[in-house]
Design an enzyme around this catalytic site. Structure first.
Site, PDB file in Angstrom:
ATOM      1  N   TYR A 155       0.847  -1.189   0.000  1.00 40.34           N
ATOM      2  CA  TYR A 155       0.000   0.000   0.000  1.00 40.34           C
ATOM      3  C   TYR A 155       0.888   1.246   0.000  1.00 40.34           C
ATOM      4  CZ  TYR A 155       1.012  -0.132   5.049  1.00 40.34           C
ATOM      5  OH  TYR A 155       1.634  -0.181   6.261  1.00 40.34           O
ATOM      6  N   PRO A 156       0.431   2.329  -0.655  1.00 42.60           N
ATOM      7  CA  PRO A 156       1.156   3.603  -0.594  1.00 42.60           C
ATOM      8  C   PRO A 156       0.627   4.452   0.554  1.00 42.60           C
ATOM      9  CG  PRO A 156      -0.555   3.744  -2.249  1.00 42.60           C
ATOM     10  CD  PRO A 156      -0.659   2.356  -1.642  1.00 42.60           C
ATOM     11  N   LYS A 159       2.230  11.299   4.727  1.00 42.38           N
ATOM     12  CA  LYS A 159       2.076  11.942   6.024  1.00 42.38           C
ATOM     13  C   LYS A 159       1.181  13.177   5.843  1.00 42.38           C
ATOM     14  CE  LYS A 159       4.661   9.394   8.776  1.00 42.38           C
ATOM     15  NZ  LYS A 159       4.043   8.619   9.881  1.00 42.38           N
ATOM     16  N   GLN A 195       8.989  -6.297   6.574  1.00 40.27           N
ATOM     17  CA  GLN A 195       8.572  -5.015   6.003  1.00 40.27           C
ATOM     18  C   GLN A 195       9.670  -4.409   5.143  1.00 40.27           C
ATOM     19  OE1 GLN A 195       6.521  -1.477   8.261  1.00 40.27           O
ATOM     20  NE2 GLN A 195       8.723  -1.199   8.475  1.00 40.27           N
TER      21      GLN A 195
END
Length: 644
Positions: A155-156, A159, A195
């Site tokens: 997923y992108p 912030k 990750q």
């Protein structure tokens, strides 16, 4: 004039391309058999060549089938330069198969490490030795491998830059505090979820891409769910679409297009009648508000028996089964399968062992789905598949007997299950096992989460630990009093079977000159693969114990390949270190064992009263001196391993 904020230093590594494709099914169906076969032969060769990274000096690639409507395929590439990434895009488009696909979306980014933590800043200021553990750890983030895990989640994210919620308006220390708390959550999932963070500012529409890998999708769901409540996410994060996929090799692309389950490791039988639905929990996050026992017939759908829920937090009630036989000797069966009290379950739990003629790998996929549902319940302890003497064993352990009864209704529907045993696992009020010995094994079998924590502590000490060439190494270690020649022959036969799996890192026999007991060490890239191997290793002759069976804390130290001309010096140095160890608090014993097939391959096994005692030695000046000296005499970097 407004004061600017300090950005963290960053370092970048390989470029990443997440290339999402849908299949033009109408065009594929309209193509002739000859056209389809020609396109598949060409694209399979194309992908296998690129996955072997023949187009660059380094990098990695993987292929995934995407679940849901957003895409059908993900082709993931990591390469040293944007030129490599661009070439890979164009080369795929030149294949005949590409005309049957449409690109739904893509994400271009670069692997990234940032310097929010005080320790990491030494890396960016150049004050970190390139041989240090922390330096190597950061390099594995910049030049990562792609884990051989079942699932991927991508997923992108951005912030936020909204009033009162602007990440970029926070001062450096506040951002660093948020990042540290966020990282603490992620470390709890070490060994379950891997990750990769890639930066995309000025490269794509989003600021970062997050790629998660794991064997169980529920682990990823739980991780992200927990992180939703962390302020760095709840206040400051925005997310794009999520993509979930399953890894498969290019050679299985024809099977995927024909509608078969992939990867095709033998025939996989898809079943839909073993779905478990979570019991309703009153007031629980993510559950309905219906209390136990108040659900209407239509509120919850069940696959077996009554449409009710089990007491004590168990799964929905399953049907009665006459497959298993009650026994008071279930613990002995679990030990033969490499499952031990204190490490894998506690005294007072209740267990089931079912036997099946189906292939263990096929069963493991089926059990993965059940386990994901079982883990919704606090009463679930573990459910695993092990191979034993030509059959497959399914072990399921629960806190209470009634929950185990319910689970049995689902487990007996698995392929090939024809018999089994059930029974209590000790008495929770007892302090010892049946022989009166202490059963609380302290640390030989380190959990994957604990192993990750140990790795980080060693990295902080500048000790290269746990990730040679970007891979985690897990070890099974058992001890045997069999004739060493006979044992070596048995192990050689096992090794031939293990070598068919990419996750196998080696299985060897090591002798201790000061003992009549030899050690068999089997090293694997993943804890799950090691678990499967344990069933085969348990059949070796003369076994007197496993490395994780005692109390206290056991470390395998490191595996060493010593330069032949330095072998005697190394043994002498070990003697010196041994004298130091003998005087340390909490130290029990240490032995240097040597590979019977390669005298320059050795490992050190140590017993300690506790983890704290072992870590005190790792922090000592004497250990640092030994590590520094070892860099001059070793033929390769030492491998710290963690018992699976």
């Amino acid at each position: 004039m407004p004061e600017g904020r300090d950005p963290p230093p960053t370092d970048e590594g390989w470029y990443a391309l997440h290339d999402f494709r849908t299949i033009d099914w109408d065009a594929w169906r309209e193509a002739t058999d000859r056209e389809r076969q020609r396109a598949l032969d060409e694209v399979t060769d194309h992908l296998e060549t690129r996955f072997a990274v023949e187009d660059a000096d380094s990098g990695a690639s993987a292929l995934y089938s995407i679940l849901g409507h957003k895409a059908d395929l993900l082709i993931l590439h990591l390469r040293p330069s944007s030129a490599h990434i661009g070439a890979l895009e164009r080369q795929f488009e030149q294949t005949e198969f590409a005309q049957y696909t449409d690109r739904t979306t893509s994400f271009v980014s670069v692997t990234e490490a940032s310097g929010y933590s005080e320790r990491a800043r030494d890396y960016f200021t150049g004050d970190l030795d390139e041989e240090s553990g922390l330096y190597n750890y950061i390099q594995t983030r910049l030049k990562p491998t792609i884990p051989d895990a079942t699932h991927v989640c991508f997923y992108p994210m951005d912030k936020r830059r909204q009033p009162e919620q602007n990440w970029y308006d926070l001062d450096f220390d506040e951002r660093a505090e948020h990042m540290a708390a966020h990282g603490d959550i992620g470390r709890d999932y070490g060994g379950k979820v891997v990750q990769m963070i890639t930066g995309a500012i000025a490269l794509d529409d989003w600021e970062w891409g997050v790629t998660l890998w794991g064997d169980d999708l529920v682990d990823m769901k739980d991780l992200l769910y927990e992180m939703r409540f962390d302020p760095s996410t709840s206040r400051y994060a925005e997310f794009g679409s999520f993509y979930i996929g399953r890894r498969f090799p290019p050679s299985d692309l024809p099977a995927l297009l024909d509608g078969h389950p992939v990867p095709t490791d033998g025939e996989t039988e898809m079943t839909t009648d073993a779905t478990i639905h979570p019991a309703d929990a009153a007031g629980g996050e993510g559950h309905s508000e219906v209390a136990h026992g108040e659900a209407e017939e239509d509120d919850v759908e069940h696959s077996h028996g009554d449409a009710g829920t089990a007491a004590n937090g168990g799964p929905p009630t399953g049907g009665d089964s006459d497959v298993t036989e009650a026994t008071d000797d279930l613990q002995r069966r679990l030990v033969s399968l490499g499952i031990h009290e204190g490490d894998d379950y506690e005294a007072g739990d209740y267990g089931i062992v079912l036997y099946s003629d189906a292939d263990a790998q096929e069963l493991a996929e089926e059990v993965d789905g059940l386990r994901g549902n079982f883990e919704h319940y606090d009463t679930h302890v573990t459910t695993v598949v092990r191979a034993e003497s030509g059959r497959s064993a399914i072990v399921s352990i629960w806190d209470v007997e009634r929950a185990a009864d319910t689970a049995e209704g689902f487990l007996t529907d698995l392929p090939g299950v024809d018999d089994g045993y059930r029974g209590p696992l000790g008495d929770a009020s007892d302090e010892g096992d049946a022989d009166g010995e202490t059963a609380a094994h302290g640390g030989g079998g380190h959990s994957t989460g604990e192993a990750e924590n140990i790795r980080e502590e060693l990295a902080d000490l500048d000790i290269y630990a746990g990730q040679p060439h970007g891979e985690d190494i897990y070890a099974l270690v058992l001890y045997s009093e069999a004739d060493i020649g006979d044992l070596a022959e048995e192990v050689e036969e096992l090794r031939g079977g293990f070598d068919r799996y990419d996750t196998h890192e080696g299985t060897d026999v090591y002798e201790d000159p000061d003992s009549e007991t030899a050690a068999v060490v089997s090293r694997w890239a993943t804890a799950d693969a090691a678990d499967t191997a344990s069933g085969y290793l348990a059949d070796l002759p003369g076994i007197v114990g496993w490395a994780d069976e005692g109390d206290g804390f056991e470390t395998m130290g490191m595996f060493y390949k010593v330069k032949p001309e330095q072998r005697e010096d190394f043994i002498e140095k070990f003697g010196t270190v041994g004298e130091i160890l003998a005087g340390m608090d909490g130290h029990r014993s240490t032995a240097l064992l040597r590979n019977v097939a390669d005298e320059n391959d050795m490992f050190i096994a140590s017993q300690w009263d506790s983890k704290d005692d072992a870590m005190a030695f790792f922090r000592s000046d004497e250990f640092t001196d030994a590590v520094d000296w070892g860099r001059d005499v070793l033929a390769d970097k030492p491998r710290h391993v963690f018992l699976a």
